[in-house]
Design a protein around this motif. Structure first.
Motif, PDB file in Angstrom:
ATOM      1  N   LEU A  15      23.792  53.888  42.425  1.00 24.01           N
ATOM      2  CA  LEU A  15      25.113  54.421  42.131  1.00 24.01           C
ATOM      3  C   LEU A  15      25.996  54.360  43.382  1.00 24.01           C
ATOM      4  N   GLY A  16      25.419  54.668  44.527  1.00 27.09           N
ATOM      5  CA  GLY A  16      26.172  54.581  45.777  1.00 27.09           C
ATOM      6  C   GLY A  16      26.676  53.175  46.041  1.00 27.09           C
ATOM      7  N   ARG A  17      25.810  52.191  45.794  1.00 28.81           N
ATOM      8  CA  ARG A  17      26.227  50.792  45.977  1.00 28.81           C
ATOM      9  C   ARG A  17      27.351  50.425  45.010  1.00 28.81           C
ATOM     10  N   ALA A  18      27.276  50.926  43.785  1.00 35.71           N
ATOM     11  CA  ALA A  18      28.311  50.633  42.796  1.00 35.71           C
ATOM     12  C   ALA A  18      29.650  51.246  43.204  1.00 35.71           C
ATOM     13  N   TYR A  19      29.631  52.476  43.718  1.00 38.03           N
ATOM     14  CA  TYR A  19      30.869  53.092  44.208  1.00 38.03           C
ATOM     15  C   TYR A  19      31.412  52.321  45.410  1.00 38.03           C
ATOM     16  N   HIS A  26      39.061  47.864  45.696  1.00 37.96           N
ATOM     17  CA  HIS A  26      40.341  48.532  45.933  1.00 37.96           C
ATOM     18  C   HIS A  26      40.938  48.099  47.283  1.00 37.96           C
ATOM     19  N   ARG A  27      40.096  48.026  48.298  1.00 40.37           N
ATOM     20  CA  ARG A  27      40.598  47.596  49.608  1.00 40.37           C
ATOM     21  C   ARG A  27      41.160  46.183  49.545  1.00 40.37           C
ATOM     22  N   ALA A  28      40.437  45.281  48.903  1.00 36.44           N
ATOM     23  CA  ALA A  28      40.882  43.892  48.788  1.00 36.44           C
ATOM     24  C   ALA A  28      42.192  43.815  48.011  1.00 36.44           C
ATOM     25  N   ALA A  29      42.299  44.596  46.948  1.00 39.11           N
ATOM     26  CA  ALA A  29      43.526  44.591  46.156  1.00 39.11           C
ATOM     27  C   ALA A  29      44.692  45.162  46.956  1.00 39.11           C
ATOM     28  N   ALA A  30      44.428  46.191  47.740  1.00 34.01           N
ATOM     29  CA  ALA A  30      45.488  46.774  48.565  1.00 34.01           C
ATOM     30  C   ALA A  30      45.992  45.741  49.567  1.00 34.01           C
ATOM     31  N   ASP A  31      45.085  44.978  50.155  1.00 35.59           N
ATOM     32  CA  ASP A  31      45.479  43.931  51.103  1.00 35.59           C
ATOM     33  C   ASP A  31      46.269  42.826  50.419  1.00 35.59           C
ATOM     34  N   ALA A  32      45.928  42.535  49.154  1.00 41.42           N
ATOM     35  CA  ALA A  32      46.604  41.471  48.407  1.00 41.42           C
ATOM     36  C   ALA A  32      47.863  41.981  47.703  1.00 41.42           C
ATOM     37  N   GLY A  33      48.026  43.285  47.629  1.00 44.24           N
ATOM     38  CA  GLY A  33      49.202  43.848  46.973  1.00 44.24           C
ATOM     39  C   GLY A  33      49.139  43.821  45.464  1.00 44.24           C
ATOM     40  N   CYS A  34      47.928  43.828  44.902  1.00 43.27           N
ATOM     41  CA  CYS A  34      47.787  43.839  43.445  1.00 43.27           C
ATOM     42  C   CYS A  34      46.531  44.623  43.084  1.00 43.27           C
ATOM     43  N   GLY A  35      46.328  44.829  41.792  1.00 47.98           N
ATOM     44  CA  GLY A  35      45.142  45.553  41.360  1.00 47.98           C
ATOM     45  C   GLY A  35      44.786  45.289  39.923  1.00 47.98           C
ATOM     46  N   GLU A  36      43.516  45.465  39.620  1.00 45.68           N
ATOM     47  CA  GLU A  36      42.987  45.315  38.265  1.00 45.68           C
ATOM     48  C   GLU A  36      42.717  46.706  37.707  1.00 45.68           C
ATOM     49  N   PHE A  37      43.794  47.420  37.394  1.00 44.78           N
ATOM     50  CA  PHE A  37      43.667  48.826  37.045  1.00 44.78           C
ATOM     51  C   PHE A  37      42.816  49.075  35.810  1.00 44.78           C
ATOM     52  N   GLY A  38      42.971  48.269  34.789  1.00 42.87           N
ATOM     53  CA  GLY A  38      42.161  48.440  33.584  1.00 42.87           C
ATOM     54  C   GLY A  38      40.685  48.292  33.879  1.00 42.87           C
ATOM     55  N   GLU A  39      40.331  47.292  34.665  1.00 46.13           N
ATOM     56  CA  GLU A  39      38.934  47.062  35.052  1.00 46.13           C
ATOM     57  C   GLU A  39      38.420  48.240  35.882  1.00 46.13           C
ATOM     58  N   ILE A  41      39.484  51.356  35.919  1.00 40.40           N
ATOM     59  CA  ILE A  41      39.339  52.555  35.094  1.00 40.40           C
ATOM     60  C   ILE A  41      38.044  52.484  34.294  1.00 40.40           C
ATOM     61  N   ALA A  42      37.790  51.335  33.688  1.00 36.71           N
ATOM     62  CA  ALA A  42      36.557  51.165  32.912  1.00 36.71           C
ATOM     63  C   ALA A  42      35.331  51.332  33.803  1.00 36.71           C
ATOM     64  N   ARG A  43      35.363  50.762  34.991  1.00 32.26           N
ATOM     65  CA  ARG A  43      34.227  50.872  35.911  1.00 32.26           C
ATOM     66  C   ARG A  43      34.045  52.312  36.382  1.00 32.26           C
ATOM     67  N   ALA A  44      35.139  53.003  36.667  1.00 30.99           N
ATOM     68  CA  ALA A  44      35.053  54.403  37.084  1.00 30.99           C
ATOM     69  C   ALA A  44      34.443  55.255  35.972  1.00 30.99           C
ATOM     70  N   ARG A  45      34.803  54.958  34.728  1.00 27.79           N
ATOM     71  CA  ARG A  45      34.217  55.675  33.602  1.00 27.79           C
ATOM     72  C   ARG A  45      32.721  55.427  33.524  1.00 27.79           C
ATOM     73  N   GLU A  46      32.300  54.183  33.687  1.00 25.76           N
ATOM     74  CA  GLU A  46      30.870  53.847  33.676  1.00 25.76           C
ATOM     75  C   GLU A  46      30.127  54.590  34.788  1.00 25.76           C
ATOM     76  N   LEU A  47      30.738  54.640  35.960  1.00 31.11           N
ATOM     77  CA  LEU A  47      30.106  55.321  37.085  1.00 31.11           C
ATOM     78  C   LEU A  47      30.028  56.823  36.851  1.00 31.11           C
TER      79      LEU A  47
END
Length: 94
Positions: A15-19, A26-39, A41-47
């Motif tokens: 679980l720690g590795r998944a988080y 999130h860091r990569a998206a912040a650097d790129a200025g975009c994000g996969e919010f739907g993905e 959210i789904a992953r956070a729910r799974e976690l």
């Protein structure tokens, strides 16, 4: 009990590795200025579901080792009754 603790330790590590992976995305998206919010959210729910299973297993292990509902409730920051109501009938595999 030792084998259950080893299995639990691996689940916690997984679980720690998944988080950490989600944080890296999130860091990569912040650097790129975009994000996969739907993905995300789904992953956070799974976690969250996985974390709830781990919490139930931890309480099951604690109860098996003789830890009282009062002690468990104290760790959770809730009343003994609330802890018992939430976890008394829960099995980690359910």
């Amino acid at each position: 009990m030792a084998s259950a603790l080893h299995a639990h330790a691996e689940s916690v590590a997984s679980l720690g590795r998944a988080y950490a992976d989600l944080a890296e995305r999130h860091r990569a998206a912040a650097d790129a200025g975009c994000g996969e919010f739907g993905e995300w959210i789904a992953r956070a729910r799974e976690l969250t579901v996985a974390a709830e299973r781990l919490l139930a297993l931890e309480i099951e292990l604690a109860r098996g080792a003789g830890v009282t509902w009062v002690a468990i409730a104290g760790a959770l920051g809730v009343s003994r009754q609330a802890a018992w109501k939430r976890f008394a009938g829960v099995r980690s595999g359910a």
